[in-house]
Design a protein around this motif. Structure first.
Motif, PDB file in Angstrom:
ATOM      1  N   LEU A   1     -86.522  45.535 -18.384  1.00  0.00           N
ATOM      2  CA  LEU A   1     -85.852  44.899 -17.253  1.00  0.00           C
ATOM      3  C   LEU A   1     -86.733  43.825 -16.630  1.00  0.00           C
ATOM      4  O   LEU A   1     -87.918  43.685 -16.971  1.00  0.00           O
ATOM      5  CB  LEU A   1     -85.488  45.953 -16.200  1.00  0.00           C
ATOM      6  N   LYS A   2     -86.163  43.076 -15.695  1.00  0.00           N
ATOM      7  CA  LYS A   2     -86.924  42.059 -14.984  1.00  0.00           C
ATOM      8  C   LYS A   2     -88.025  42.710 -14.154  1.00  0.00           C
ATOM      9  O   LYS A   2     -87.963  43.897 -13.830  1.00  0.00           O
ATOM     10  CB  LYS A   2     -85.995  41.257 -14.065  1.00  0.00           C
ATOM     11  N   LEU A   3     -88.995  41.890 -13.794  1.00  0.00           N
ATOM     12  CA  LEU A   3     -90.084  42.411 -12.963  1.00  0.00           C
ATOM     13  C   LEU A   3     -89.528  42.943 -11.644  1.00  0.00           C
ATOM     14  O   LEU A   3     -88.656  42.316 -11.033  1.00  0.00           O
ATOM     15  CB  LEU A   3     -91.092  41.309 -12.646  1.00  0.00           C
TER      16      LEU A   3
ATOM     17  N   LEU B   1    -100.024  40.961 -12.437  1.00  0.00           N
ATOM     18  CA  LEU B   1    -100.633  41.476 -13.660  1.00  0.00           C
ATOM     19  C   LEU B   1     -99.745  42.560 -14.238  1.00  0.00           C
ATOM     20  O   LEU B   1     -99.480  43.586 -13.595  1.00  0.00           O
ATOM     21  CB  LEU B   1    -102.018  42.040 -13.351  1.00  0.00           C
ATOM     22  N   LEU B   2     -99.274  42.349 -15.465  1.00  0.00           N
ATOM     23  CA  LEU B   2     -98.369  43.296 -16.118  1.00  0.00           C
ATOM     24  C   LEU B   2     -99.136  44.147 -17.126  1.00  0.00           C
ATOM     25  O   LEU B   2     -99.991  43.651 -17.859  1.00  0.00           O
ATOM     26  CB  LEU B   2     -97.257  42.557 -16.866  1.00  0.00           C
ATOM     27  N   ALA B   3     -98.780  45.431 -17.169  1.00  0.00           N
ATOM     28  CA  ALA B   3     -99.278  46.329 -18.214  1.00  0.00           C
ATOM     29  C   ALA B   3     -98.055  46.961 -18.850  1.00  0.00           C
ATOM     30  O   ALA B   3     -97.276  47.651 -18.176  1.00  0.00           O
ATOM     31  CB  ALA B   3    -100.191  47.388 -17.624  1.00  0.00           C
ATOM     32  N   ILE B   4     -97.858  46.716 -20.149  1.00  0.00           N
ATOM     33  CA  ILE B   4     -96.634  47.133 -20.832  1.00  0.00           C
ATOM     34  C   ILE B   4     -96.992  47.958 -22.053  1.00  0.00           C
ATOM     35  O   ILE B   4     -97.893  47.605 -22.829  1.00  0.00           O
ATOM     36  CB  ILE B   4     -95.790  45.907 -21.259  1.00  0.00           C
TER      37      ILE B   4
ATOM     38  N   TRP C   1    -100.437  46.672 -23.270  1.00  0.00           N
ATOM     39  CA  TRP C   1    -100.662  45.234 -23.405  1.00  0.00           C
ATOM     40  C   TRP C   1    -100.670  44.659 -21.991  1.00  0.00           C
ATOM     41  O   TRP C   1     -99.728  44.854 -21.223  1.00  0.00           O
ATOM     42  CB  TRP C   1     -99.542  44.623 -24.255  1.00  0.00           C
ATOM     43  N   VAL C   2    -101.744  43.987 -21.627  1.00  0.00           N
ATOM     44  CA  VAL C   2    -101.896  43.458 -20.275  1.00  0.00           C
ATOM     45  C   VAL C   2    -101.821  41.932 -20.316  1.00  0.00           C
ATOM     46  O   VAL C   2    -102.485  41.288 -21.134  1.00  0.00           O
ATOM     47  CB  VAL C   2    -103.243  43.905 -19.661  1.00  0.00           C
ATOM     48  N   ARG C   3    -101.004  41.357 -19.427  1.00  0.00           N
ATOM     49  CA  ARG C   3    -100.867  39.895 -19.371  1.00  0.00           C
ATOM     50  C   ARG C   3    -100.475  39.481 -17.956  1.00  0.00           C
ATOM     51  O   ARG C   3    -100.102  40.307 -17.130  1.00  0.00           O
ATOM     52  CB  ARG C   3     -99.816  39.409 -20.372  1.00  0.00           C
ATOM     53  N   ARG C   4    -100.552  38.192 -17.712  1.00  0.00           N
ATOM     54  CA  ARG C   4    -100.174  37.623 -16.425  1.00  0.00           C
ATOM     55  C   ARG C   4     -98.717  37.172 -16.452  1.00  0.00           C
ATOM     56  O   ARG C   4     -98.247  36.601 -17.427  1.00  0.00           O
ATOM     57  CB  ARG C   4    -101.035  36.408 -16.081  1.00  0.00           C
ATOM     58  N   ALA C   5     -98.006  37.430 -15.362  1.00  0.00           N
ATOM     59  CA  ALA C   5     -96.662  36.900 -15.179  1.00  0.00           C
ATOM     60  C   ALA C   5     -96.764  35.513 -14.557  1.00  0.00           C
ATOM     61  O   ALA C   5     -97.831  35.082 -14.102  1.00  0.00           O
ATOM     62  CB  ALA C   5     -95.846  37.826 -14.279  1.00  0.00           C
ATOM     63  N   GLU C   6     -95.643  34.800 -14.538  1.00  0.00           N
ATOM     64  CA  GLU C   6     -95.649  33.443 -14.000  1.00  0.00           C
ATOM     65  C   GLU C   6     -96.043  33.412 -12.529  1.00  0.00           C
ATOM     66  O   GLU C   6     -96.650  32.452 -12.054  1.00  0.00           O
ATOM     67  CB  GLU C   6     -94.267  32.801 -14.181  1.00  0.00           C
ATOM     68  N   ASP C   7     -95.715  34.489 -11.781  1.00  0.00           N
ATOM     69  CA  ASP C   7     -96.048  34.496 -10.356  1.00  0.00           C
ATOM     70  C   ASP C   7     -97.463  35.009 -10.085  1.00  0.00           C
ATOM     71  O   ASP C   7     -97.851  35.186  -8.936  1.00  0.00           O
ATOM     72  CB  ASP C   7     -95.030  35.335  -9.576  1.00  0.00           C
ATOM     73  N   GLY C   8     -98.239  35.250 -11.157  1.00  0.00           N
ATOM     74  CA  GLY C   8     -99.602  35.704 -10.998  1.00  0.00           C
ATOM     75  C   GLY C   8     -99.778  37.211 -11.028  1.00  0.00           C
ATOM     76  O   GLY C   8    -100.910  37.700 -11.045  1.00  0.00           O
TER      77      GLY C   8
ATOM     78  N   PRO D   1     -91.589  51.765 -23.372  1.00  0.00           N
ATOM     79  CA  PRO D   1     -90.576  51.627 -22.320  1.00  0.00           C
ATOM     80  C   PRO D   1     -91.159  51.436 -20.929  1.00  0.00           C
ATOM     81  O   PRO D   1     -90.416  51.217 -19.968  1.00  0.00           O
ATOM     82  CB  PRO D   1     -89.831  52.966 -22.396  1.00  0.00           C
ATOM     83  N   ASP D   2     -92.491  51.516 -20.789  1.00  0.00           N
ATOM     84  CA  ASP D   2     -93.108  51.564 -19.476  1.00  0.00           C
ATOM     85  C   ASP D   2     -93.786  50.249 -19.111  1.00  0.00           C
ATOM     86  O   ASP D   2     -94.349  49.559 -19.969  1.00  0.00           O
ATOM     87  CB  ASP D   2     -94.150  52.682 -19.425  1.00  0.00           C
ATOM     88  N   MET D   3     -93.769  49.957 -17.818  1.00  0.00           N
ATOM     89  CA  MET D   3     -94.417  48.739 -17.309  1.00  0.00           C
ATOM     90  C   MET D   3     -94.933  49.004 -15.905  1.00  0.00           C
ATOM     91  O   MET D   3     -94.267  49.664 -15.099  1.00  0.00           O
ATOM     92  CB  MET D   3     -93.427  47.575 -17.279  1.00  0.00           C
ATOM     93  N   THR D   4     -96.127  48.509 -15.624  1.00  0.00           N
ATOM     94  CA  THR D   4     -96.618  48.480 -14.251  1.00  0.00           C
ATOM     95  C   THR D   4     -96.935  47.042 -13.881  1.00  0.00           C
ATOM     96  O   THR D   4     -97.286  46.219 -14.744  1.00  0.00           O
ATOM     97  CB  THR D   4     -97.871  49.348 -14.049  1.00  0.00           C
ATOM     98  N   VAL D   5     -96.820  46.756 -12.588  1.00  0.00           N
ATOM     99  CA  VAL D   5     -97.071  45.412 -12.076  1.00  0.00           C
ATOM    100  C   VAL D   5     -98.044  45.536 -10.914  1.00  0.00           C
ATOM    101  O   VAL D   5     -97.772  46.251  -9.942  1.00  0.00           O
ATOM    102  CB  VAL D   5     -95.764  44.745 -11.590  1.00  0.00           C
ATOM    103  N   LEU D   6     -99.194  44.848 -11.015  1.00  0.00           N
ATOM    104  CA  LEU D   6    -100.183  44.855  -9.943  1.00  0.00           C
ATOM    105  C   LEU D   6    -100.128  43.530  -9.203  1.00  0.00           C
ATOM    106  O   LEU D   6    -100.209  42.453  -9.799  1.00  0.00           O
ATOM    107  CB  LEU D   6    -101.588  45.065 -10.511  1.00  0.00           C
TER     108      LEU D   6
END
Length: 600
Positions: A185-187, A138-141, A129-136, A144-149
């Motif tokens: 967890l937090k970004l 890009l999250l892919a979740i 699932w890909v979405r934008r965080a408040e700071d801009g 249990p896994d997450m990446t932040v671009l």
């Protein structure tokens, strides 16, 4: 269309590693650790199984790559008709999170660039699932896994892919940072790409600066040592055999195994090259990992363990992946961990002995563990096993396995004699002599004047090249000379050594499998022992000549199609390269202190 294995370069943070293609695509990455599921698995399938591409939009006319000095920072220069850019790829030493930093630097002209990020967790099977965080960011979740671009370049979605298009002029620099974190967890906090580059340069420069080897082929030795460091799981000290799974030993074949684990067999080789290069801390960490991993009942000792010493390495098949070049199956885990392979007892005891010789401080329980292992080996050394090549099916009495049982008792006796340790020396001496006689009587073919693969066999096996290297017999012994001659006659293809005798044809042994590079280097070491330095240098140069443009080697080489095969890069190949280079240098400098040898 699959790229050649040698088209890849390695980056890593000493907890995991990624493979970067010549065209700017990261096609393999297991996150957050070597043995985690892959989130980029295109090397075993298609781009739809996960990759991260940054490249010029126009045709690439020229590609040049290098590592920045003695570091693991990769620089790929891509030239188009409109200009040239350099792509700088690295993974900073692990902080609170794991990052991949990619910096696009404009060299001349104006180049249109395209970035495509396809995250697929679960070895290419799970779309996040890909979405934008408040700071801009890009999250892919996914689970249990997450990446932040994070990047100053605007991205958008396109056919289940995150893409960006931008121009880069001479003097411009554009960063992209991809960070892994647990999804609950937090970004992860953002990092400064320029500071991360500086810190990574300092980390590798300081580490490489500790190398004490100043001899011939130092550049090759240094690159191999850096590769070995990159394959080290820093939290435990364990060293994986390779960062990949299922790159085929035979192109299009089924001998596709998961090498993202730590083999006890590599213990002595690893310790010697580390200690001979001045890396005593890494050698001590590897020794301590070994001790923790094998702790417990000797009867339950395994040939390999997970990066933290895990014992259950269940094997399964990722049947949704088409495999590298169609080579199936794609395997995850390794069922061979449960095999009986008697040689690992010798490798373990030898590694502890060599550590004592090098005056490394050992855990006080090391000798007690060794004595328990030897007591168990006394009861099982006569059993058939599956051998160094982990043959599946019924066991045999492999010559190499029995020889290494001899090494176990020989090194234990030497440890007791040299360091005042207590043990049943008379019983060990008697058993050492019994094993030696057994091997020479049953593992030697007097008609052909050669040792053979296994008792009663009429074929050879490249592992018997280690006979003189471990001190079982001197290189001057006629039986050793006969064995070397037989291997030269029957087991070489285009100047490289096969590990299996091509005269043996079974469903499992495929005679057109590539040459095994570590075995080729073992023959070079045997030449050194025999005083044939010119032949050793010729063979050594032949092996290193097929390293890729950044000095990396896989497990095997297919001389028919001139391609590297097997998992990549392979620790054992690079360990053997270091050992041969150091021993050639020692042979040329007899007045100086020689490199420590296995049979000392």
């Amino acid at each position: 269309m699959f790229s050649n294995i040698e088209d890849y370069a390695l980056i890593g943070d000493c907890e995991t590693a990624a493979l970067v293609n010549r065209d700017g695509s990261i096609d393999w990455l297991c996150w957050p650790a070597f043995d985690s599921d892959a989130c980029f698995a295109a090397i075993l399938g298609t781009k739809e199984h996960g990759r991260w591409l940054i490249k010029p939009a126009a045709e690439i006319i020229k590609c040049e790559r290098r590592y920045q000095g003695d570091t693991l920072i990769l620089e790929t220069r891509l030239v188009t008709a409109d200009g040239a850019i350099t792509l700088i790829d690295f993974m900073p030493p692990r902080g609170a999170a794991s990052d991949i930093v990619r910096i696009v630097r404009g060299d001349h002209g104006t180049v249109k660039m395209r970035m495509e990020l396809i995250i697929r967790f679960g070895f290419g099977n799970n779309i996040p699932w890909v979405r934008r965080a408040e700071d801009g960011a890009l999250l892919a979740i996914c689970g249990p896994d997450m990446t932040v671009l994070r990047s100053p370049i605007e991205t958008h979605g396109e056919n289940m892919t995150t893409v960006a298009e931008f121009d880069i002029k001479a003097g411009d620099s554009v960063p992209f940072v991809l960070t892994y974190g647990p999804s609950h967890l937090k970004l992860p906090a953002p990092i400064n790409p320029d500071h991360a580059l500086r810190d990574t340069v300092e980390f590798w420069s300081e580490w490489s600066g500790r190398c004490t080897y100043k001899g011939h082929h130092r550049d090759l030795v240094m690159r191999s040592l850096i590769t070995l460091k990159a394959l080290t799981y820093a939290p435990s000290g364990g060293i994986v055999a390779a960062p990949t799974t299922s790159l085929p030993e035979k192109l299009g074949g089924s001998r596709n195994w998961d090498y993202r684990f730590c083999w006890v067999r590599d213990a002595t080789f690893t310790l010697l090259v580390l200690m001979n290069s001045g890396y005593t801390e890494e050698a001590r960490d590897w020794h301590n990992w070994l001790l923790r991993a094998v702790a417990g009942s000797p009867a339950e000792m395994q040939i390999m363990y997970g990066i933290m010493g895990q014992r259950r390495l269940l094997e399964w098949e990722a049947d949704w992946l088409p495999g590298y070049g169609g080579a199936l199956p794609v395997r995850v885990g390794n069922a061979a961990h449960a095999q009986l392979q008697l040689d690992v007892y010798g490798e373990l005891i030898d590694s502890f002995y060599q550590t004592r010789v090098a005056n490394l401080e050992l855990d006080g329980d090391t000798w007690a563990v060794e004595c328990e292992i030897l007591e168990h080996l006394t009861a099982v050394w006569q059993r058939p096993d599956h051998g160094i090549w982990e043959r599946r099916g019924n066991g045999k009495h492999y010559v190499f396995s029995k020889m290494m049982c001899w090494v176990a008792f020989d090194r234990a006796i030497k440890s007791a004699e040299k360091f005042g340790l207590e043990g049943p020396l008379e019983a060990w001496r008697k058993l050492r002599d019994e094993i030696h006689h057994d091997v020479c009587e049953k593992g030697y073919d007097p008609r052909e004047n050669t040792f053979v693969e296994s008792y009663g066999s009429d074929v050879l096996d490249a592992s018997i090249l280690l006979l003189p290297l471990v001190g079982f017999l001197p290189a001057s012994d006629p039986r050793v000379k006969g064995t070397i001659a037989a291997i030269e006659k029957h087991m070489m293809r285009d100047g490289f050594v096969l590990r299996h005798d091509p005269r043996e044809v079974t469903d499992e042994i495929q005679p057109i499998e590539g040459a095994f590079l570590a075995c080729s280097l073992w023959l070079a070491e045997a030449y050194i022992k025999m005083g044939e330095l010119a032949k050793a240098e010729e063979l050594f140069e032949r092996v290193v000549s097929i390293a890729n443009d950044v000095g990396l080697l896989a497990e095997e080489y297919d001389p028919l199609v001139k391609r590297q095969t097997g998992n990549f890069p392979q620790a054992l190949t690079h360990i053997a390269l270091i050992a041969v280079a150091q021993n050639i240098d020692s042979a040329k400098r007899p007045q100086e202190k020689p490199a420590m040898e296995r049979a000392k």
